[in-house]
Design an enzyme around this catalytic site. Structure first.
Site, PDB file in Angstrom:
ATOM      1  N   TYR A 182       0.869  -1.179   0.000  1.00 46.92           N
ATOM      2  CA  TYR A 182       0.000   0.000   0.000  1.00 46.92           C
ATOM      3  C   TYR A 182       0.916   1.242   0.000  1.00 46.92           C
ATOM      4  O   TYR A 182       1.996   1.215   0.620  1.00 46.92           O
ATOM      5  CB  TYR A 182      -0.870  -0.071   1.264  1.00 46.92           C
ATOM      6  CG  TYR A 182      -1.900   1.004   1.399  1.00 46.92           C
ATOM      7  CD1 TYR A 182      -3.060   0.988   0.633  1.00 46.92           C
ATOM      8  CD2 TYR A 182      -1.723   2.042   2.317  1.00 46.92           C
ATOM      9  CE1 TYR A 182      -4.015   1.987   0.776  1.00 46.92           C
ATOM     10  CE2 TYR A 182      -2.676   3.038   2.463  1.00 46.92           C
ATOM     11  CZ  TYR A 182      -3.824   3.002   1.674  1.00 46.92           C
ATOM     12  OH  TYR A 182      -4.748   3.993   1.820  1.00 46.92           O
ATOM     13  N   THR A 184       1.472   3.904   1.517  1.00 43.90           N
ATOM     14  CA  THR A 184       2.071   4.504   2.717  1.00 43.90           C
ATOM     15  C   THR A 184       3.122   3.612   3.386  1.00 43.90           C
ATOM     16  O   THR A 184       3.771   4.044   4.342  1.00 43.90           O
ATOM     17  CB  THR A 184       0.980   4.778   3.776  1.00 43.90           C
ATOM     18  OG1 THR A 184       0.352   3.540   4.098  1.00 43.90           O
ATOM     19  CG2 THR A 184      -0.060   5.755   3.271  1.00 43.90           C
ATOM     20  N   LYS A 185       3.260   2.367   2.921  1.00 42.49           N
ATOM     21  CA  LYS A 185       4.165   1.431   3.615  1.00 42.49           C
ATOM     22  C   LYS A 185       5.638   1.794   3.386  1.00 42.49           C
ATOM     23  O   LYS A 185       5.964   2.551   2.471  1.00 42.49           O
ATOM     24  CB  LYS A 185       3.906   0.002   3.131  1.00 42.49           C
ATOM     25  CG  LYS A 185       2.461  -0.461   3.261  1.00 42.49           C
ATOM     26  CD  LYS A 185       1.963  -0.436   4.682  1.00 42.49           C
ATOM     27  CE  LYS A 185       0.605  -1.099   4.786  1.00 42.49           C
ATOM     28  NZ  LYS A 185      -0.189  -0.636   5.927  1.00 42.49           N
ATOM     29  N   ASN A 186       6.519   1.173   4.164  1.00 43.40           N
ATOM     30  CA  ASN A 186       7.962   1.459   3.991  1.00 43.40           C
ATOM     31  C   ASN A 186       8.384   1.170   2.546  1.00 43.40           C
ATOM     32  O   ASN A 186       9.206   1.900   1.985  1.00 43.40           O
ATOM     33  CB  ASN A 186       8.809   0.606   4.937  1.00 43.40           C
ATOM     34  CG  ASN A 186       8.685   1.076   6.372  1.00 43.40           C
ATOM     35  OD1 ASN A 186       7.662   1.640   6.745  1.00 43.40           O
ATOM     36  ND2 ASN A 186       9.715   0.849   7.175  1.00 43.40           N
ATOM     37  N   LEU A 187       7.875   0.100   1.961  1.00 40.09           N
ATOM     38  CA  LEU A 187       8.030  -0.132   0.521  1.00 40.09           C
ATOM     39  C   LEU A 187       6.630  -0.010  -0.069  1.00 40.09           C
ATOM     40  O   LEU A 187       5.818  -0.928   0.049  1.00 40.09           O
ATOM     41  CB  LEU A 187       8.628  -1.523   0.255  1.00 40.09           C
ATOM     42  CG  LEU A 187       8.803  -1.868  -1.228  1.00 40.09           C
ATOM     43  CD1 LEU A 187       9.710  -0.874  -1.944  1.00 40.09           C
ATOM     44  CD2 LEU A 187       9.351  -3.297  -1.402  1.00 40.09           C
TER      45      LEU A 187
END
Ligand SMILES: Cc1ncc(COP(=O)(O)O)c(C=O)c1O
Length: 362
Positions: A182, A184-187
């Protein structure tokens, strides 16, 4: 205003490479199950220290597909943390399995392994450990339990790209890990995307079928699968961003260190600092007994915060059947948590201002 998260700014350093990657896919004429996806699957499996990665449409379906592939009998029980995002538990319900809640450790806010064993019955098939906020659960303790009771240990790693347990990335995966990409995730992708990462070749192959209508060969269906494929455009985006994940996580770690060393407000509970190197610092979650006042104060100071999450799953309207369940630690956590801005574009100056403002809160 210091925004909690500005995705445009976060993706800006990659903008040219992302546009080129998307253009490459547009021009290739091949949009589903192609070279971009197989390259990403190879790269991400290697990055995680596992033998297999299967790209899927999102994190929720990554969890569902693991459970579907295990093929537990209907009504089997899966141990879940009570403090998590709703997707972890929805995946269990969608497979007609029964979630069995376990309260979190009040310090880590993650599933408390010492409370797991008392919840195991002859219907229990798996433990679903959620590496919430980017911190790995105590996988060693959970593994001891799953070995003793012959259970599967699956993980929800949607918030924990690059996190480690005892210094090793593969140790946080369990038997199979579900990732979300998604935005907003770190990746983060530029849309929905997810993956299952595992070193279990049989499981990986079954999920390859299940994500594509139960088929590995055109119009030949061996299972009743679903459509949950990670498309070529999102895979190309992830191929651009994956090489920067470690450096970006290191920046998150630096900011976490600044917060941990700088914030001295006695009424504020900080996250534990004992796994600072292993933690992926997806969210920096603090607790305050007067959350509304604290959040309003920071907002007046021009600091945007967030709450992960305001209402526990068992109190959501969607889960009315669990409203009478009492999970006091989880309920208290949901009343008190606040997420401070922590992202790859937050500057040292901004974090110093946030720390100074917090320390002045009366
Ligand atoms: C802990 C956790 N599990 C699962 C998910 C589901 O991922 P997705 O939104 O990609 O379905 C998310 C993110 O949204 C999450 O934070």
């Amino acid at each position: 205003m210091i925004p909690f998260l500005d995705l445009k700014q976060i993706n800006a350093p990659h903008q040219q490479a992302l546009e080129e990657a998307v253009q490459r896919v547009v021009r290739s004429g091949w949009y589903i199950l192609g070279h971009e996806l197989s390259a990403f699957e190879d790269n991400f499996a290697k990055y995680c220290g596992a033998s297999h990665c299967v790209g899927v449409a999102n994190g929720l379906e990554a969890l569902q597909l693991i459970l579907q592939a295990y093929d537990f009998p209907r009504g089997s029980e899966v141990i879940v943390p009570a403090n998590t995002y709703i997707a972890s538990v929805l995946s269990v319900n969608f497979l007609d399995l029964v979630p069995v809640w376990v309260e979190p450790d009040p310090t880590t806010l993650l599933i408390d392994p010492t409370q797991v064993e008392e919840k195991i019955t002859n219907k229990t098939k798996a433990i679903l450990a959620v590496h919430l906020y980017g911190r790995s659960c105590d996988m060693s303790a959970l593994r001891t339990i799953t070995q003793r009771h012959d259970l599967k240990l699956m993980t929800d790693a949607a918030q924990a790209h690059g996190a480690r347990h005892q210094g090793q990335r593969d140790k946080m995966l369990g038997d199979a890990a579900a990732f979300s990409f998604y935005p907003t995730k770190n990746l983060g992708a530029l849309g929905d995307a997810g993956a299952v990462v595992t070193s279990d070749a049989t499981l990986a192959e079954k999920i390859r079928y299940l994500r594509n209508y139960g088929s590995l060969q055109k119009y030949v269906n061996d299972y009743q699968g679903i459509n949950s494929r990670l498309d070529e455009i999102q895979a190309a985006v992830l191929n651009v961003k994956l090489p920067y994940l470690d450096a970006e996580n290191e920046r998150r770690r630096q900011l976490a260190r600044l917060y941990l060393n700088g914030i001295t407000l006695p009424s504020l509970v900080l996250p534990p600092a004992d796994q600072i190197e292993d933690d992926a610092w997806h969210l920096f979650v603090v607790r305050h007994p007067h959350r509304e006042a604290f959040v309003a104060y920071l907002s007046e100071k021009g600091i945007q915060t967030n709450v992960h999450y305001p209402l526990p799953i068992h109190k959501q309207k969607a889960y009315q059947r669990y409203h009478d369940v009492s999970l006091p630690v989880t309920e208290q956590i949901h009343r008190e948590v606040i997420s401070l801005p922590l992202n790859t574009v937050l500057t040292d100056e901004q974090s110093a201002y946030i720390i100074e403002s917090i320390n002045q809160f009366a």
